[in-house]
Scaffold this active site. Structure first.
Site, PDB file in Angstrom:
ATOM      1  N   HIS A 229     -22.758  13.123  36.391  1.00 19.09           N
ATOM      2  CA  HIS A 229     -21.997  13.769  37.452  1.00 19.09           C
ATOM      3  C   HIS A 229     -22.397  15.248  37.529  1.00 19.09           C
ATOM      4  O   HIS A 229     -22.676  15.871  36.496  1.00 19.09           O
ATOM      5  CB  HIS A 229     -20.502  13.642  37.120  1.00 19.09           C
ATOM      6  CG  HIS A 229     -19.581  14.040  38.225  1.00 19.09           C
ATOM      7  ND1 HIS A 229     -19.290  15.366  38.509  1.00 19.09           N
ATOM      8  CD2 HIS A 229     -18.858  13.290  39.107  1.00 19.09           C
ATOM      9  CE1 HIS A 229     -18.439  15.413  39.511  1.00 19.09           C
ATOM     10  NE2 HIS A 229     -18.172  14.182  39.906  1.00 19.09           N
TER      11      HIS A 229
ATOM     12  N   LEU B 145     -14.081  16.693  27.051  1.00 12.48           N
ATOM     13  CA  LEU B 145     -14.379  18.099  27.335  1.00 12.48           C
ATOM     14  C   LEU B 145     -14.167  18.361  28.817  1.00 12.48           C
ATOM     15  O   LEU B 145     -14.823  17.767  29.665  1.00 12.48           O
ATOM     16  CB  LEU B 145     -15.813  18.449  26.923  1.00 12.48           C
ATOM     17  CG  LEU B 145     -16.158  19.945  26.895  1.00 12.48           C
ATOM     18  CD1 LEU B 145     -17.357  20.195  25.981  1.00 12.48           C
ATOM     19  CD2 LEU B 145     -16.440  20.524  28.275  1.00 12.48           C
TER      20      LEU B 145
END
Length: 359
Positions: free
Chosen positions: A224, A120
């Site tokens: 992240h 994604l």
């Protein structure tokens, strides 16, 4: 915005996405030959008749319907960890004879045969309302349409913490225990090599967490910054972290039973009210709508309320009908994007296609 299966004409933008996403996004590496093979594998997977999940990989692209630019990607691997075992670190907590707690990371193999959602990525220039939700949730709508193609457990390996230069705090510590390669190199090698490479590279441990640098300890199980919205969406779907993290950046792997995923449960098949006039420009009730096909799968977002006369109907203007490749009488798969949307009645399913939630 239109979601569709990837084709070979999408190779250039897919390569650009692989470059933009940077180190750590291991499901798409900037290697044109490898990406072309991935596209061909995906195209064959969509075409293949499958009664159970094997090595199929389904890669979708999000296309701007006006410019035809590729806005992002999203994907599903039907069954992972069979040909190439999945390696993780498992976080354990033990208590010694003196009552002192000890936390360790130990390499393990897990999730063999599970379905994995992956790849994604929404390009920065196209980060607009509902685009990320469409990329995330459309995978679950596709699973609801074709449950026989996917495993009972679905996982997602989330990207761990690294900076703009590709430096991972966790790997910066681990490299001095295993092999002195930079983070970009080791992630690329791991993506291109078989499981024996990982077994040789990273010893089983256990590694004592207390012996790690403060920076390495702080990112274990963290994602992240660019991945936080994706993790939040998955947590809303029911995904949870069970203590397994990536070998190189310590990003978490999350899991959920396929039929317990909120968007799988909320997807339903309805009759299309084609050319409907009950559409409202901005109802505040966005709805993912898709055809029920596999290789010809198409999905988009509309703002719509259910047809007032028959709640089993979803109104679709002619333009949306054409975009999805629907003919009059074809069923429409629909998934609300907001919690407070009026409930759609799923009591009647189209006679043209059985909509099944695998039990």
């Amino acid at each position: 915005m239109l979601i569709r299966p990837i084709t070979l004409r999408d190779l250039d933008p897919l390569y650009q996405i692989a470059v933009e996403s940077g180190p750590g996004f291991t499901s798409l590496m900037p290697d044109r030959d490898a990406l072309a093979q991935k596209i061909e594998h995906s195209m064959k997977s969509f075409e293949r008749r499958a009664d159970n999940p094997t090595n199929e990989q389904y890669l979708f692209v999000l296309e701007d319907e006006h410019s035809h630019e590729i806005m992002g990607t999203t994907g599903i691997q039907a069954s992972v960890g069979l040909d190439r075992p999945l390696h993780h670190f498992k976080r354990d907590r033990t208590t010694g004879p003196a009552g002192l707690a000890r936390e360790t990371l130990t390499r393990c193999e897990h999730y063999a045969g599970c379905t994995e959602i992956c790849s994604l990525y929404l390009r920065p220039d196209y980060r607009q309302a509902n685009a990320g939700k469409l990329l995330s949730k459309v995978r679950f709508l596709f699973m609801a349409l074709h449950p026989e193609r996917f495993a009972n457990t679905v996982i997602a390996e989330m990207r761990g913490v690294s900076d703009s230069h590709g430096h991972s705090p966790f790997w910066n510590w681990l490299r001095h225990q295993v092999v002195d390669l930079d983070f970009s190199t080791v992630t690329q090698l791991s993506a291109q090599s078989d499981a024996r490479f990982l077994e040789q590279l990273v010893p089983p441990g256990p590694f004592d967490i207390a012996a790690m640098t403060i920076e390495a300890q702080a990112v274990i199980g963290q994602v992240h910054p660019d991945t936080r919205p994706a993790l939040h969406l998955l947590e809303q779907e029911g995904f949870r972290h069970r203590g397994l993290v990536d070998l190189f950046d310590a990003g978490p792997t999350v899991e959920c039973a396929r039929d317990a995923i909120t968007s799988v449960r909320n997807s339903g098949l309805y009759r299309g009210l084609y050319g409907g006039t009950r559409m409202t420009a901005h109802t505040g009730f966005p709805l993912i709508v898709a055809n029920g096909q596999c290789s010809g799968f198409r999905a988009t977002i509309i703002d719509s309320l259910p047809g007032g006369d028959e709640p089993e109907q979803v109104p679709l203007p002619t333009g949306i009908q054409r975009k999805l490749g629907l003919n009059g009488g074809d069923p429409v798969c629909a998934l609300p994007l907001v919690k407070n949307r009026p409930t759609l009645n799923t009591s009647e399913m189209s006679a043209h296609q059985e909509f099944r939630h695998a039990q």
